[in-house]
Scaffold this active site. Structure first.
Site, PDB file in Angstrom:
ATOM      1  N   LYS A 122     -11.943 -12.381 -11.174  1.00  0.00           N
ATOM      2  CA  LYS A 122     -11.977 -11.226 -10.586  1.00  0.00           C
ATOM      3  C   LYS A 122     -13.348 -11.436  -9.798  1.00  0.00           C
ATOM      4  O   LYS A 122     -13.514 -11.048  -8.710  1.00  0.00           O
ATOM      5  CB  LYS A 122     -12.211  -9.760 -11.562  1.00  0.00           C
ATOM      6  CG  LYS A 122     -12.404  -8.706 -10.567  1.00  0.00           C
ATOM      7  CD  LYS A 122     -11.459  -8.235  -9.690  1.00  0.00           C
ATOM      8  CE  LYS A 122     -11.893  -6.960  -8.883  1.00  0.00           C
ATOM      9  NZ  LYS A 122     -11.620  -5.942  -9.829  1.00  0.00           N
ATOM     10  N   LYS A 176     -21.893  -2.836  -7.320  1.00  0.00           N
ATOM     11  CA  LYS A 176     -22.077  -2.950  -8.929  1.00  0.00           C
ATOM     12  C   LYS A 176     -21.389  -4.390  -9.207  1.00  0.00           C
ATOM     13  O   LYS A 176     -22.175  -5.209  -9.931  1.00  0.00           O
ATOM     14  CB  LYS A 176     -21.200  -1.911  -9.609  1.00  0.00           C
ATOM     15  CG  LYS A 176     -21.049  -2.090 -11.151  1.00  0.00           C
ATOM     16  CD  LYS A 176     -19.486  -1.543 -11.695  1.00  0.00           C
ATOM     17  CE  LYS A 176     -18.412  -2.416 -11.315  1.00  0.00           C
ATOM     18  NZ  LYS A 176     -17.331  -2.340 -12.123  1.00  0.00           N
TER      19      LYS A 176
END
Lengths: 295, 295
Positions: free
Chosen positions: A175, A243
């Site tokens: 990811k 983030k």
């Protein structure tokens, strides 16, 4: 899905989690749900889910527990905290964490859960809210083959592409790669369209032309028209990319990896946040450049 | 193509130019060719083309003159130099410059040619040698609609996607955008795969998984497997991308455009050149990172 794993808990009912929960309920699974704010659970309770009082309570009668929350800290809290899944789940339960968090933390959480007989798979996804709603997500799995085999029928209700990337953390590593490639690509598109407009060429035409050649990408097709038409609404909330890039840069620092474009895009995303555009789309990277041009 | 524009000159017989010339000859056009080194013209002369002694000589009986050379200076030389096209071409001739050069210089060259009654279209391409051979290039055209209409049947022998981007220089501006997006994307792929390998995840699996999600792109499909399998041969010669990024950064400087990722990738390409990898593939951006990691 065999009957032995048909009881499902879903923890975290944001835009992504809510869409996945609906898909699991539509597939006929018996669900318990948990969200910090009780009112978020109401529509699911109205449709037959059990609204829980804590993650531990949600996990009490579940065979599979899904979590989809924002930060590494949130995942630690809902799984290992005082009212966490670890205190409610039976041994043999499988936790599928769909959140995007640190790969290192994932390995540590998986070990702590396993000490209580609970299995974990990291299952971060790509495809956005639309992919979640359409159940066409790409799901990047880290963990044991045996556990993936047990939950695969459930994952197939959520996504169309399920990749087993390796042991614990490998889904999160993948990811990270996905975010790196995707958002650096968005930055490149923003710079190109800033250049096109400064040179008097129609940005929509540029996107159309580039989509037929070597510059074509999923992001050019999605973000190019948004930037060209100055549509900066989410879409993909930029704060989530910011983030993620914080995580990536931390890991790159720890591992001594030169990732200069990643670091640069992290800075651009930080500026985006300072402008207050975090809940808008990552296409705002174009507006960050425009502000830098004025300065 | 009407018979009035069936005589064609092609100047510059590198890998791209040679493939385009063959496609024009295969389509039955009468060609004159010019390359600085006479031996490069031999195979084309053997197939019936007229080998010329200069760009002016090549242009003497042509209705359309194609140029495909490396630098802005090269284009100025073959078009406007002492033996340039401007001294051989008849008024009404159309020059199609397939090279990737400065948009500003293109506008200036077009004006000088027009003063001699010669029309110019900037026609840079995307799609590489394979696209040139298969006649599937994307062709990015700048200039007048009327001239494009005259040469379109010829361009259709070279590419499958022809985009009229605007007036003189607009094709080059669009090519700049194409290179910006494409090579920044390659840099992002290199950083992601450096990260994947450092974290023990199989790079080929990562490429496969990412191709199904938001990170997918033409370049990920082409460059991802090359990097994963450590195949650094061209492909796309990195020196050409380095040249293009020099142009882009010069224009960004002139225009006061903040293009931070473009500037960063330019630096990475410069390091690639210093390592002597310029005639190899741009996938060598991964090896630049590896060298930076050692340092």
């Amino acid at each position: 899905m065999t009957s032995s794993v048909s009881k499902v808990a879903f923890i975290g009912l944001g835009a992504m989690g809510a869409a996945m929960t609906r898909n699991l309920m539509n597939a006929g699974h018996s669900l318990s749900v948990y969200a910090r704010r009780a009112e978020v659970m109401q529509p699911f309770a109205g449709a037959g889910a059990r609204a829980s009082t804590s993650p531990a309570d949600a996990a009490r009668d579940a065979d599979v527990v899904f979590t989809n929350v924002t930060s590494t800290h949130d995942v630690e809290e809902v799984l290992l905290g005082p009212n966490g899944v670890i205190h409610g789940a039976r041994p043999g339960t499988i936790v599928c964490d769909m959140s995007t968090i640190s790969a290192d933390a994932t390995r540590s959480i998986a070990a702590k859960l396993l000490a209580a007989g609970i299995h974990m798979l990291d299952c971060p996804v790509s495809g956005g809210v639309k992919g979640a709603e359409a159940a066409t997500l790409t799901i990047l799995v880290g963990g044991k083959t045996e556990q993936l085999a047990r939950v695969r029928p459930l994952l197939q209700k959520l996504g169309s592409n399920i990749f087993h990337m390796g042991d614990h953390g490998a889904g999160q590593v993948t990811k990270t790669c996905n975010q790196t490639v995707q958002v650096i690509n968005i930055q490149g598109i923003a710079e190109a369209l800033l250049f096109a407009r400064a040179n008097g060429v129609d940005c929509n035409k540029v996107v159309e032309a580039l989509m037929s050649g070597f510059a074509s990408s999923k992001m050019l097709g999605l973000m190019g028209p948004k930037m060209a038409n100055r549509d900066f609404a989410a879409g993909i909330e930029a704060r989530l990319h910011q983030k993620d890039f914080g995580l990536i840069v931390d890991m790159a620092d720890d591992q001594g990896l030169p990732m200069p474009a990643t670091r640069l895009v992290h800075e651009q995303l930080n500026e985006l946040m300072e402008h207050g555009w975090g809940k808008m789309d990552t296409s705002n990277l174009l507006r960050v450049l425009e502000e830098q041009q004025k300065a």
